[in-house]
Design an enzyme around this catalytic site. Structure first.
Site, PDB file in Angstrom:
ATOM      1  CE1 TYR A   1      -4.027   1.930   0.703  1.00 26.69           C
ATOM      2  CE2 TYR A   1      -2.935   2.723   2.677  1.00 26.69           C
ATOM      3  CZ  TYR A   1      -3.974   2.797   1.772  1.00 26.69           C
ATOM      4  OH  TYR A   1      -4.959   3.732   1.943  1.00 26.69           O
TER       5      TYR A   1
ATOM      6  NE  ARG B   1      -5.485  12.204  -5.881  1.00 28.20           N
ATOM      7  CZ  ARG B   1      -5.944  11.781  -4.713  1.00 28.20           C
ATOM      8  NH1 ARG B   1      -6.877  12.423  -4.086  1.00 28.20           N
ATOM      9  NH2 ARG B   1      -5.494  10.672  -4.146  1.00 28.20           N
TER      10      ARG B   1
ATOM     11  CE  LYS C   1      -6.704   3.676  -1.304  1.00 28.63           C
ATOM     12  NZ  LYS C   1      -6.757   4.478  -0.075  1.00 28.63           N
TER      13      LYS C   1
ATOM     14  CD  GLU D   1      -8.980   5.235  -3.131  1.00 32.08           C
ATOM     15  OE1 GLU D   1      -9.837   4.595  -2.497  1.00 32.08           O
ATOM     16  OE2 GLU D   1      -8.333   6.194  -2.644  1.00 32.08           O
ATOM     17  CG  ASP D   2      -6.123   7.726  -5.690  1.00 29.59           C
ATOM     18  OD1 ASP D   2      -6.752   8.129  -4.689  1.00 29.59           O
ATOM     19  OD2 ASP D   2      -4.997   7.229  -5.619  1.00 29.59           O
TER      20      ASP D   2
ATOM     21  CG  ASP E   1     -10.699   5.640   0.403  1.00 27.44           C
ATOM     22  OD1 ASP E   1     -11.111   5.670   1.570  1.00 27.44           O
ATOM     23  OD2 ASP E   1      -9.533   5.344   0.093  1.00 27.44           O
ATOM     24  CG  ASP E   2      -9.188   9.588  -2.931  1.00 24.70           C
ATOM     25  OD1 ASP E   2      -8.177   9.204  -2.338  1.00 24.70           O
ATOM     26  OD2 ASP E   2      -9.607   9.054  -3.977  1.00 24.70           O
TER      27      ASP E   2
ATOM     28  CG  ASN F   1      -0.874   9.476   1.364  1.00 26.95           C
ATOM     29  OD1 ASN F   1      -0.150   9.421   2.323  1.00 26.95           O
ATOM     30  ND2 ASN F   1      -2.189   9.431   1.447  1.00 26.95           N
TER      31      ASN F   1
HETATM   32  O1  LIG Z   1      -3.992   5.715  -0.752  1.00 26.95           O
HETATM   33  C1  LIG Z   1      -3.709   6.352   0.284  1.00 26.95           C
HETATM   34  O2  LIG Z   1      -2.700   6.145   0.951  1.00 26.95           O
HETATM   35  C2  LIG Z   1      -4.659   7.392   0.778  1.00 26.95           C
HETATM   36  C3  LIG Z   1      -5.450   7.912  -0.350  1.00 26.95           C
HETATM   37  O3  LIG Z   1      -6.546   7.479  -0.630  1.00 26.95           O
HETATM   38  C4  LIG Z   1      -4.800   8.859  -1.267  1.00 26.95           C
HETATM   39  O4  LIG Z   1      -3.775   9.457  -0.916  1.00 26.95           O
HETATM   40  O5  LIG Z   1      -5.320   9.002  -2.367  1.00 26.95           O
HETATM   41 MG   LIG Z   2      -6.935   7.668  -2.713  1.00 20.66          MG
END
Ligand SMILES: O=C([O-])CC(=O)C(=O)O
Ligand SMILES: [Mg+2]
Length: 563
Positions: free
Chosen positions: A102, A155, A173, A244-245, A267-268, A417
């Site tokens: 991760y 992203r 994830k 996600e992202d 999630d973000d 991150n």
């Molecule tokens: O993935 C991770 O560590 C946390 C998160 O969702 C991101 O930074 O987009």
């Molecule tokens: Mg994320």
């Protein structure tokens, strides 16, 4: 396909086919009887190992590599070879392996995805194959799917557009969904929506594995997402889908568009908000400054930053502040400085958090035409500083010192991150605040020295939230994921804070306890869903048992051969 019935599973696969199936393969752990029944003699070395022995052998091999990227590739290969062993290794070594599977190494995994690609995992759905989504999803391999994590790769963490390489994120994830949340791996499905990339390095790379095209945008993009979601809902009407992202505008738009149509969350926006809110609630136990007196500065006013502000604002309202008063407590700083009344080009989701000009009328500004973070901290004297900007070093020494001047115990959370994008390092924050700050970081960092001892800084990452939200939602079959469920997750996290017993302890439980964290978050989330009427067929006193029953512990079960 295999069927599991309590103490054993049946399969028609044998020989190489059985060994090649990562969900069924046991490698050297196939017993003598199974080797007889499935024609495995000769294909495996003669010695039979236990799962524990396999775990320690793999751990030794893993530790022998020089770089984390090599370890990442090794673990990905293992995951695609023998999932049970991969998860047994992960679950028994969460603290050591999470930074590889991760954040932060998964970011490098995405950047090198085209080089690392070995075996297919999950689904790549690309624009040229828009007409075939139904057919692709129809494969019986995906019959058991309950949880999807999807990205379009635009992203990836703070690393920007990684195109099809973004697939590393849904894979990572979902490894946590299983490793921490206990979902069976066969029920998880990572998906990369390949709508092209605007990353010139990917486009110019002859070995790029994605669809070599500029990103499709506008109506064509929306139509593709619509085709995808329709196909998903048709195939798995009760699926949980995690976004996600995605880049900021798409992230919020898609969540708003689809959150009433299926069981889904971003999630973000929501996961990050819940971990930040949970950590802030835990910090309040230490600082003694009540929520109603907090002022929050956020660097990065995208979907994640505004998601955090929304949830903290809701917590402030719960604590007794009026809607109006709560809205004045946020200082959102983006590329053009503090979000201010009269600014042009603001996104709709930013509008609730703009400051009005009157409120800042008496501020002393070094740059009146663009109010930067330092001016904000000096004038607004926030109690909390949160970073989701992706800008390494943006919490400079003067900014952190100004936080320390304004607060006895400043709360400082650089959450970007991976590690290379963090707004400040814990060691610098510790030094610049004379050890008075309550620190939370998005990515793992080495321990700092506090009171002469090593102190592990809290990794305030949404991994404390999403596995539990997914587990709780699926265990009770909730129809939607509500904001109230994320508030419940944040509060559950805060109530498991080690700092509740001793203010010198961490705000969050250690990463090694993420499985227990997921279980308690799941319980809070499921109870909240029940309270909101989002659960129709599970009685309240069955919820705890449902959650426990849903948590798979990696281990081998015996196989019987079918014709
Ligand atoms: O993935 C991770 O560590 C946390 C998160 O969702 C991101 O930074 O987009
Ligand atoms: Mg994320």
């Amino acid at each position: 396909m295999s069927e599991t019935s309590g103490a054993f599973a049946t399969t028609a696969l044998s020989g190489y086919e059985l060994l090649a199936d990562p969900q069924l393969n046991k490698g050297t752990a196939f017993s003598e009887a199974e080797r007889d029944a499935f024609d495995l003699h000769g294909l495996l070395p003669p010695s039979v190992l236990t799962l524990d022995e396999q775990v320690s052998r793999r751990l030794q091999a893993l530790r022998g590599y020089e770089t984390d990227l090599e370890r990442y590739a090794f673990l990905r290969e293992l995951q695609d070879t023998n999932e049970t062993l991969f998860y047994a290794l992960l679950v028994s070594n969460l603290e050591e392996l999470l930074p590889i599977v991760y954040t932060p190494t998964v970011g490098e995994g995405c950047q090198h995805f085209s080089r690392l690609f070995r075996k297919p995992r999950g689904l790549f759905l690309s624009i040229p194959h828009k007409g075939r989504i139904d057919r692709i999803l129809a494969h019986p391999r995906f019959d058991k799917v309950e949880a999807i994590v999807v990205t379009d790769g635009e992203r990836i963490l703070g690393l920007g557009d990684q195109g099809a390489g973004g697939m590393g994120i849904p894979i990572g994830k979902l490894a946590l969904y299983t490793g921490c949340g206990g979902l069976h791996p066969a029920t998880t499905l990572p998906i990369l929506l390949d709508v092209g990339t605007d990353n010139p390095d990917c486009l110019a790379d002859p070995l790029y594995i994605g669809w070599r095209n500029e990103r499709v945008r506008g109506q064509e993009y929306d139509d593709f997402i619509e085709a995808f979601i329709s196909a998903v809902v048709k195939r798995w009407p009760r699926v949980l889908l995690q976004w996600e992202d995605f880049a900021k505008n798409n992230a919020t738009r898609m969540l708003d568009r689809y959150r009433d149509r299926l069981c889904t969350f971003n999630d973000d926006i929501q996961g990050t908000a819940a971990v930040a809110t949970g950590a802030l609630l835990a910090a309040i136990n230490v600082t003694g400054v009540p929520l109603t007196e907090q002022r929050v500065a956020v660097l990065g006013a995208g979907s994640a930053g505004c998601g955090i502000a929304s949830l903290i604002r809701a917590a402030m309202r719960d604590a007794g502040l009026s809607e109006r008063e709560a809205a004045t407590r946020f200082f959102m700083v983006d590329r053009d400085g503090l979000l201010l009344e009269g600014m042009t080009g603001l996104a709709p989701f930013q509008l609730p958090f703009i400051q009005n000009k009157q409120a800042i009328g008496d501020w002393k500004l070094s740059h009146p035409d663009k109010i930067g973070l330092l001016d904000v901290v000096r004038n607004a004297r926030p109690t909390v500083l949160i970073g989701v900007s992706g800008q390494a070093g943006a919490f400079s020494e003067p900014i952190v010192r100004a936080m320390a001047e304004a607060n006895k115990r400043p709360v400082i959370f650089p959450l970007s991150n991976p590690t290379s994008r963090e707004e400040a390092t814990p060691a610098d924050i510790e030094a610049w605040t004379e050890g008075r700050a309550l620190i939370g970081v998005g990515s793992p960092f080495p321990p700092i020295t506090r009171d002469g001892a090593r102190f592990k800084v809290d990794q305030t990452n949404n991994s404390y939230i999403f596995p539990g939200v997914g587990l709780g939602a699926l265990a009770v079959g909730t129809s939607h994921v509500s904001d109230g469920m994320f508030m419940a997750a944040a509060k559950a996290l805060a109530s498991s804070s080690p700092a509740r017993d001793n203010p010198k302890h961490n705000l969050l439980p250690p990463v090694s306890a993420l499985r227990e964290v997921a279980e308690s978050v799941a319980l809070a989330v499921a109870l909240q869903a029940h309270k909101e009427g989002l659960v129709t067929d599970v009685a309240i006193d069955q919820i705890e048992q449902r959650i426990r029953a849903k948590m798979w512990t990696p281990g081998y079960i015996p196989y019987r051969r079918t014709a």
